[in-house]
Design a protein around this motif. Sequence first.
Motif, PDB file in Angstrom:
ATOM      1  N   PRO A   1       0.834  -1.224   0.000  1.00 16.84           N
ATOM      2  CA  PRO A   1       0.000   0.000   0.000  1.00 16.84           C
ATOM      3  C   PRO A   1       0.858   1.259   0.000  1.00 16.84           C
ATOM      4  N   ILE A   2       1.544   1.500  -1.121  1.00 22.61           N
ATOM      5  CA  ILE A   2       2.452   2.648  -1.206  1.00 22.61           C
ATOM      6  C   ILE A   2       1.723   3.822  -1.850  1.00 22.61           C
ATOM      7  N   PRO A   3       2.108   5.039  -1.541  1.00 29.62           N
ATOM      8  CA  PRO A   3       1.387   6.214  -2.046  1.00 29.62           C
ATOM      9  C   PRO A   3       1.366   6.338  -3.555  1.00 29.62           C
ATOM     10  N   THR A   4       2.400   5.833  -4.243  1.00 27.10           N
ATOM     11  CA  THR A   4       2.453   5.991  -5.699  1.00 27.10           C
ATOM     12  C   THR A   4       1.424   5.138  -6.416  1.00 27.10           C
ATOM     13  N   ASN A   5       0.850   4.158  -5.714  1.00 25.60           N
ATOM     14  CA  ASN A   5      -0.191   3.299  -6.290  1.00 25.60           C
ATOM     15  C   ASN A   5       0.287   2.519  -7.507  1.00 25.60           C
ATOM     16  N   ASP A   6       1.597   2.244  -7.586  1.00 28.23           N
ATOM     17  CA  ASP A   6       2.088   1.443  -8.713  1.00 28.23           C
ATOM     18  C   ASP A   6       1.515   0.035  -8.676  1.00 28.23           C
ATOM     19  N   ASN A   7       1.070  -0.388  -7.501  1.00 26.80           N
ATOM     20  CA  ASN A   7       0.507  -1.734  -7.394  1.00 26.80           C
ATOM     21  C   ASN A   7      -0.870  -1.826  -8.021  1.00 26.80           C
ATOM     22  N   MET A   8      -1.397  -0.717  -8.533  1.00 28.18           N
ATOM     23  CA  MET A   8      -2.759  -0.741  -9.042  1.00 28.18           C
ATOM     24  C   MET A   8      -2.864  -1.378 -10.420  1.00 28.18           C
ATOM     25  N   TYR A   9      -1.789  -1.376 -11.173  1.00 27.35           N
ATOM     26  CA  TYR A   9      -1.915  -1.717 -12.579  1.00 27.35           C
ATOM     27  C   TYR A   9      -1.053  -2.903 -12.962  1.00 27.35           C
ATOM     28  N   ASP A  10      -1.666  -3.856 -13.644  1.00 27.47           N
ATOM     29  CA  ASP A  10      -0.948  -5.036 -14.126  1.00 27.47           C
ATOM     30  C   ASP A  10       0.174  -4.618 -15.066  1.00 27.47           C
ATOM     31  N   GLU A  11      -0.087  -3.596 -15.895  1.00 29.60           N
ATOM     32  CA  GLU A  11       0.917  -3.168 -16.866  1.00 29.60           C
ATOM     33  C   GLU A  11       2.166  -2.641 -16.166  1.00 29.60           C
TER      34      GLU A  11
ATOM     35  N   PHE B   1      -3.367  -5.495  10.087  1.00 26.55           N
ATOM     36  CA  PHE B   1      -4.352  -4.432  10.247  1.00 26.55           C
ATOM     37  C   PHE B   1      -3.805  -3.061   9.863  1.00 26.55           C
ATOM     38  N   GLY B   2      -2.652  -3.046   9.196  1.00 23.85           N
ATOM     39  CA  GLY B   2      -2.095  -1.804   8.696  1.00 23.85           C
ATOM     40  C   GLY B   2      -1.557  -0.883   9.772  1.00 23.85           C
ATOM     41  N   GLU B   3      -1.173  -1.433  10.924  1.00 27.34           N
ATOM     42  CA  GLU B   3      -0.700  -0.577  12.010  1.00 27.34           C
ATOM     43  C   GLU B   3       0.745  -0.147  11.826  1.00 27.34           C
ATOM     44  N   ASN B   4       1.375  -0.591  10.759  1.00 30.47           N
ATOM     45  CA  ASN B   4       2.683  -0.068  10.387  1.00 30.47           C
ATOM     46  C   ASN B   4       2.557   1.246   9.632  1.00 30.47           C
ATOM     47  N   LEU B   5       1.346   1.573   9.199  1.00 29.42           N
ATOM     48  CA  LEU B   5       1.094   2.801   8.447  1.00 29.42           C
ATOM     49  C   LEU B   5       0.619   3.904   9.384  1.00 29.42           C
ATOM     50  N   LYS B   6       0.679   5.113   8.918  1.00 31.16           N
ATOM     51  CA  LYS B   6       0.088   6.209   9.672  1.00 31.16           C
ATOM     52  C   LYS B   6      -1.415   5.980   9.771  1.00 31.16           C
ATOM     53  N   PRO B   7      -2.039   6.288  10.912  1.00 30.75           N
ATOM     54  CA  PRO B   7      -3.477   6.032  11.082  1.00 30.75           C
ATOM     55  C   PRO B   7      -4.330   6.612   9.963  1.00 30.75           C
ATOM     56  N   SER B   8      -3.989   7.792   9.492  1.00 30.37           N
ATOM     57  CA  SER B   8      -4.786   8.410   8.423  1.00 30.37           C
ATOM     58  C   SER B   8      -4.712   7.599   7.138  1.00 30.37           C
ATOM     59  N   ARG B   9      -3.524   7.033   6.843  1.00 32.01           N
ATOM     60  CA  ARG B   9      -3.386   6.216   5.632  1.00 32.01           C
ATOM     61  C   ARG B   9      -4.113   4.899   5.771  1.00 32.01           C
ATOM     62  N   ALA B  10      -4.014   4.287   6.934  1.00 33.23           N
ATOM     63  CA  ALA B  10      -4.691   3.006   7.150  1.00 33.23           C
ATOM     64  C   ALA B  10      -6.206   3.169   7.024  1.00 33.23           C
ATOM     65  N   GLU B  11      -6.733   4.277   7.541  1.00 36.65           N
ATOM     66  CA  GLU B  11      -8.178   4.518   7.469  1.00 36.65           C
ATOM     67  C   GLU B  11      -8.641   4.747   6.042  1.00 36.65           C
ATOM     68  N   LYS B  12      -7.776   5.287   5.207  1.00 36.90           N
ATOM     69  CA  LYS B  12      -8.145   5.556   3.815  1.00 36.90           C
ATOM     70  C   LYS B  12      -7.947   4.335   2.924  1.00 36.90           C
ATOM     71  N   THR B  13      -7.316   3.306   3.445  1.00 37.81           N
ATOM     72  CA  THR B  13      -7.052   2.103   2.649  1.00 37.81           C
ATOM     73  C   THR B  13      -8.181   1.097   2.885  1.00 37.81           C
ATOM     74  N   GLU B  14      -8.945   0.825   1.824  1.00 33.86           N
ATOM     75  CA  GLU B  14     -10.139  -0.013   1.962  1.00 33.86           C
ATOM     76  C   GLU B  14      -9.820  -1.375   2.567  1.00 33.86           C
ATOM     77  N   LEU B  15      -8.709  -1.957   2.164  1.00 30.26           N
ATOM     78  CA  LEU B  15      -8.299  -3.265   2.659  1.00 30.26           C
ATOM     79  C   LEU B  15      -8.271  -3.287   4.183  1.00 30.26           C
ATOM     80  N   PHE B  16      -7.637  -2.309   4.792  1.00 32.72           N
ATOM     81  CA  PHE B  16      -7.488  -2.297   6.248  1.00 32.72           C
ATOM     82  C   PHE B  16      -8.770  -1.844   6.947  1.00 32.72           C
ATOM     83  N   ARG B  17      -9.561  -1.030   6.268  1.00 37.56           N
ATOM     84  CA  ARG B  17     -10.866  -0.675   6.860  1.00 37.56           C
ATOM     85  C   ARG B  17     -11.712  -1.920   7.075  1.00 37.56           C
TER      86      ARG B  17
END
Length: 622
Positions: free
Chosen positions: A28-38, A324-340
């Motif tokens: 779950p990195i900010p650049t979202n490179d994990n979003m695309y198969d290409e 549960f995404g507790e390695n991330l900042k709380p604001s980022r974890a809350e915005k990440t659907e997976l961890f919500r």
Amino acid sequence: MAMSELDGDNFKNMSMNSWVRFIRNYGPIPTNDNMYDETIQRALSRHKIKPLVLPAQFLDQLMANFASAAPRSEILTGTAGDGKTYHCREVWRALGGSEDNWNVGEKVQRLALGDRQVIIVKDLSELRDDESATLLEQMAQDLTHEDAPRLYLVAANHGQLLEKLKAAPDSAAMQAFNRAVEELLVTGFNPDTNVHLGLSDLSRAPAAAMIGDVIKAMTEHEGWDHCGTCPANNEGHAACPIRENRARLTGELDGGLFRRRLTDLIEISEHNGGHFPVRQLLALVANILLGHPNARDGLMSCADVPDIIARGSMNRASVYRNVFGENLKPSRAEKTELFRKLNLFGIGAETSNEVDNLLVYGADDPTLAVPYRDLVLCDNIYGGTTAYANAQRAYLEGEDANAKGNFLALLRTQRQRLFFTLPDSDSTDYELWDLTIFRYAGLYLDVAKRLANNQSPPRTVMPMIMRGLNRIFTGMLVLNQDELVLATSGSHSQSKTSPLLDELISVPKQGGEEITLIADGRGGVGLSVRVSRGDDPGPINLALSATRFEFLGRVSEGALPSSFSLECHEDLLAFKARLLSATERRRIVNDEAAPIGGELVLRFIELSADGRASTRRVTVRA
């Protein structure tokens, strides 16, 4: 090798594993490179890394279709990250298409299949409105001809597909196309045999079945072989948090217990309507492996390991926190659907007196010495660490003003760890699911598994469900559990109490009445109520999600926590309304005579001394 030696040349060696560095692309990195198969494919090629191989759950049926004597066009739909592009690419390759041509990035790819042409659209949303309208109009015409010269494989998210179809030029063929797509999305069946179309909804693929494949592909990749040259190898598992997390994830240290518990969480979430696309599963596994709050973006690389070890913060790389995404900042974890979705279980916040007594007082209480040794001290990396022991002592002594906050944060982590490490056996005094808001989740999974295998559920389940339903339907603490007490308030008001009896419906089969638990066809649980022998009215079914099951279990105990919303209660009242309509229909079909002589008989519900609902008849003369 001393910890201080993990620098200089050794540090350089540790930072060279390109596979570990590459895994961050899935996280779950900010650049979202994990979003695309290409994007992932280009990175694999650039770093000369062997691709992850995951089972494409719909690939076999797609290939069987295109290889058949009478192939049909196919639509791939689902949500973002379900693997639609991956399926399209694999079909392209299986049909003889070249990797180089695919990587050119054309919006529409074409390939010869015998004397026909296969048109592959890997993402319909990439096409301009005029391009998609032309394509869909041609596709609609071709679908009506079994021997059309063109076949199609079109990928699109649910909303994009419906939006593009709606914007396409109107025609009889397009209307038939639209109706076929709607039927396939809702029922999975196309009743129009003149429209030669299939649809695969990737969002219906169970993530609980997929998570094991994702873990295996990522933890058994050949890229881990490069860790053999790392100087931290000489330190055993404790020397490198990345290797430690990999060992725990593979099941090397616990016989697969962590993976089973993670699978259970995903399955329960799916039964509550949650969905985990493959992209999210990849992000989850990457985060479990590499998570650490002190690393860049919360994800470790090999270069971070020496500093983490030197600072003595390896315990913060715990896989049990990273889930549960507790390695991330709380604001980022809350915005990440997976961890919500995963944090809806409340693991870390929920507990029991027994668990907290163990974690708080276990080090000093002789009666807790054995379980404390077996469940806490046994894990000197993420469990009974020096940091935890010091915080525990400071909290109990109460001398440090900050001791409470520090210890409570570590206590949360230990509750999370216990959820994944408590033994499966009943030999402990600690209830696993007490560590979540779903106290009945284990029972729910057991019932679902038994129904899927055509086995009877445990005998305690139906009485529990009946008590819960009867208390909701009547608003009283009734104890009836062998019959359904169908009651009404006698008006259309929203009264919480329903004192008038409509019918008593038998749970065992009797006089055409029967109440049973059924498999819902997707691995879940349903409740079926039959009120008559014939098909008019037929059985009335209710899908029992894990949340509804929990709601009924809690109500059957006589208590309802505030963590539940009114939604479950309203859903069950809507189910009661359907049952009332069915019993009214039964009376009409059976021509049951209305009271004669202007008399109306009301049956009031009263509670007997043993808590069972009984009736008192009152005759009203007009």
